[in-house]
Write an enzyme that holds these catalytic residues in place. Structure first.
Site, short mmCIF file in Angstrom:
data_model
loop_
_atom_site.label_atom_id
_atom_site.label_comp_id
_atom_site.label_asym_id
_atom_site.label_seq_id
_atom_site.Cartn_x
_atom_site.Cartn_y
_atom_site.Cartn_z
N THR A 185 0.82 -1.04 0.11
CA THR A 185 -0.01 -0.03 0.07
C THR A 185 0.93 1.39 -0.12
O THR A 185 1.80 1.27 0.76
CB THR A 185 -1.04 -0.05 1.35
N GLU A 330 -4.85 -2.86 4.51
CA GLU A 330 -4.45 -3.40 5.62
C GLU A 330 -5.70 -4.19 6.48
O GLU A 330 -5.60 -4.92 7.17
CB GLU A 330 -3.99 -2.40 6.61
N LYS A 440 -7.98 22.75 9.31
CA LYS A 440 -8.24 23.75 10.60
C LYS A 440 -8.31 25.09 10.35
O LYS A 440 -7.38 25.49 10.09
CB LYS A 440 -7.04 23.13 11.35
N TRP A 445 -12.39 22.35 12.75
CA TRP A 445 -11.98 21.23 11.69
C TRP A 445 -13.26 21.65 10.66
O TRP A 445 -14.28 21.74 10.96
CB TRP A 445 -12.12 20.12 12.20
P1 AMP Z 1 -6.49 1.45 0.46
O1 AMP Z 1 -5.66 0.82 1.30
O2 AMP Z 1 -5.38 2.11 -0.75
O3 AMP Z 1 -7.68 0.68 -0.16
O4 AMP Z 1 -6.84 3.11 1.18
C1 AMP Z 1 -7.71 3.03 2.32
C2 AMP Z 1 -8.06 4.48 2.44
O5 AMP Z 1 -8.94 4.81 1.46
C3 AMP Z 1 -8.93 4.51 3.63
O6 AMP Z 1 -8.22 4.49 4.84
C4 AMP Z 1 -9.83 5.83 3.57
O7 AMP Z 1 -9.05 6.84 3.81
C5 AMP Z 1 -10.13 5.78 2.12
N1 AMP Z 1 -11.31 5.17 1.65
C6 AMP Z 1 -11.73 3.88 1.57
N2 AMP Z 1 -12.93 3.71 1.33
C7 AMP Z 1 -13.32 4.94 1.61
C8 AMP Z 1 -14.95 5.56 1.63
N3 AMP Z 1 -15.86 4.68 1.18
N4 AMP Z 1 -15.18 6.75 1.77
C9 AMP Z 1 -13.78 7.61 2.15
N5 AMP Z 1 -12.66 7.05 1.93
C10 AMP Z 1 -12.56 5.85 1.82
#
Ligand code: AMP
Length: 543
Positions: A185, A330, A440, A445
């Site tokens: 990742t 993760e 911020k 926020w």
């Molecule tokens: P990844 O490991 O590349 O799949 O990224 C994970 C991250 O994507 C999460 O920690 C979120 O910040 C973002 N993410 C995944 N699904 C969503 C969702 N439905 N809405 C907003 N952010 C999301």
């Protein structure tokens, strides 16, 4: 006292053999890289997977060896998932859109012994292979007729490897905690981090997904995973899809709206899973042609926030249920799904609000929010804090990266997601921002995600990003960077007037800038860090 029940290891090879035996006529359909459609049955897939395992053995592949893949969603990639893990090796899926230095880093960090590569990505590897000292060979995922000339050394052809192999293979039995697959990742800074899944975590994750109420998946389902198999196991579809006996439809390299629409209709897809960007393309195509969907029932959308306007459009124009999911590499990846309880149905406006959240827990995952000192915050729908998770399909550490592990996991084993969230008393979790993206202003926020969600509802905007820009008085104020719909004129005033109706006054962006495109990372997510860098000297008119 222990219970007196058998302990059989949960292994990925069991999924394959169960599916082949239990659903003998179910189909797997792929749009191929060479062109055209390939289809076969579950048992035929299992036969070829056993052939592949024999071929891998002949190449000298053994337990724990990392086998890289740089491939689209298709049947050969699926065979690789099962053959590598099934024999005790590790399937290392790689994102071809990663910058060259990161791709090189992960091949070397993982110490891949072989790399299986799609025809499309051959030129990419031809440029990089000299930097991969541990890689013993490259397998081009095609047949002899389509084998191209290549400067890659030690090259094999996938179909030639399989041709003379036996379709019998005795899958070994081993500890269910054995590593099965690896996916890196990439954060906004530093090198990518390896997430090493186990047989147990993948099987459990698949069962957890199948237990989610509101997304029924079974033999009657036709599933189209648009989410790539190189990104978090295509959200688990290749595993739970086979357990449930679904017809699987793989889109291959053709991810544009027209191709997806054609495949959905031709194969009568009922469930399609993917990130919002993909559905933007599909919906734009539908708008242009005026066509509807004849079979699609549901889309599960995640990876980044699902705009409410998209939920509305899917429902009102096409009678398709767009369901938001949230998760992380993760977490294998699923954590929450925004399905609606029976008691909450009826009032669409209320439903839409719930559907706009990231949803409620999937069984097998625990979550909580904490303040900057790590104190638990109430689930009152107001308190905002960093979201922490635990579960059997959540990482306990990054692969050979102690520093990243120390930063991400606390002493009680909770994983820090880096997402700032609110959790309502009835369990719906809403992401307000990434910890690093939150704006911020005067100590308060502002959620960039909420602002983006509202901005994207403007009919003249195709995409929107909100970042914090330095401000003398308020420290930071929001700036909206937007991409207009193709060929459409739109003004800053129009957009601000539109937002005025929808957000608190002090949330209104101090300025709107129009650009041709926004920067996206390898998994299609907006790169806010890059955008902040681009606009770091931007002078707001309110200064
Ligand atoms: P990844 O490991 O590349 O799949 O990224 C994970 C991250 O994507 C999460 O920690 C979120 O910040 C973002 N993410 C995944 N699904 C969503 C969702 N439905 N809405 C907003 N952010 C999301």
């Amino acid at each position: 006292m222990h219970g007196l029940m058998m302990h059989r290891p949960l292994l990925i090879s069991q999924i394959l053999e169960f599916a082949a035996g239990n659903y003998p006529d179910q189909e797997i359909v792929s749009r191929t890289t060479e062109g055209g459609i390939h289809r076969y049955t579950y048992p035929e897939m299992a036969q070829r997977t056993r052939k592949l395992a024999n071929a891998l053995k002949k190449l000298g592949v053994t337990e724990e060896d990392r086998i890289g893949t740089i491939a689209w969603n298709n049947y050969r990639h699926l065979e690789l998932y099962y053959a590598t893990s099934g024999m005790g090796a590790i399937c290392h899926t790689m994102n071809p859109r990663l910058p060259a230095d990161q791709l090189t880093y992960i091949v070397n960090h993982a110490k891949d012994r072989f790399i299986f590569v799609e025809l499309t990505f051959l030129p990419l590897l031809e440029k990089l292979y000299e930097h991969f000292p541990d890689v013993e060979g490259f397998v081009v995922m095609t047949d002899e007729a389509n084998m191209p000339e290549t400067t890659l050394p030690r090259v094999y052809c996938y179909e030639t490897l399989l041709r003379d192999e036996s379709d019998q293979f005795e899958w070994p039995e081993f500890d269910e905690n054995t590593a099965s697959s690896l996916c890196y990742t990439s954060g906004t800074t530093g090198n990518p981090k390896g997430v090493l899944y186990s047989h147990r975590s993948n099987v459990l994750h698949a069962l957890f997904v199948l237990s989610v109420s509101g997304i029924p998946i079974d033999e009657n389902s036709v599933m189209l995973p648009v989410v790539p198999m190189f990104h978090v196991n295509a959200w688990g579809v290749p595993y739970f899809g086979l357990i449930a006996g679904t017809k699987l439809v793989f889109p291959g390299p053709a991810l544009d709206g027209e191709s997806l629409s054609e495949l959905i209709e031709a194969e009568q897809v009922t469930e399609a899973w993917g990130v919002p960007t993909v559905w933007l393309g599909l919906l734009a195509h539908k708008r242009k042609t005026g066509e509807g969907f004849s079979s699609l029932k549901r889309t599960l959308i995640g990876g980044s926030a699902l705009p409410r306007s998209m939920i509305q459009e899917f429902r009102e124009k096409y009678n398709v249920e767009a369901i938001q999911g949230w998760g992380m590499t993760e977490m294998s990846p699923l954590g929450t799904v925004a399905t609606i309880r029976p008691s909450q149905r009826g009032d669409w406006d209320k439903e839409l609000k719930l559907r706009g959240t990231q949803g409620r827990l999937m069984f097998g995952v625990e979550m909580k929010i904490v303040d900057a000192e790590g104190n638990d915050l109430p689930h009152d729908g107001e308190s905002q804090g960093e979201l922490l998770v635990r579960g059997n399909a959540v990482i306990s550490g990054y692969y050979e990266n102690d520093e990243a592990t120390r930063q991400a996991l606390d002493k009680d084993g909770w994983f820090h997601t880096g997402d700032v969230s609110v959790i309502s008393p009835d369990g719906y979790m809403e992401i307000v921002d990434r910890v690093k993206d939150v704006i911020k202003s005067g100590g308060e926020w502002i959620s960039s995600i909420d602002l983006e969600n509202e901005a994207i509802a403007h009919p003249k905007l195709a995409e929107a990003a909100v970042i914090g820009v330095r401000h003398e008085k308020w420290q930071e104020r929001p700036l909206l960077v937007a991409v207009p719909e193709q060929g459409v004129e739109v003004t800053r005033e129009e957009v601000l007037e539109f937002l005025e109706q929808r957000v608190a006054k002090w949330w209104l962006p101090d300025d709107v800038v129009f650009v041709d495109e926004l920067p996206h990372g390898a998994t299609g997510k907006l790169q806010k860090a890059k955008l902040r860098e681009d606009f770091k000297d931007y002078k707001l008119p309110t200064e």
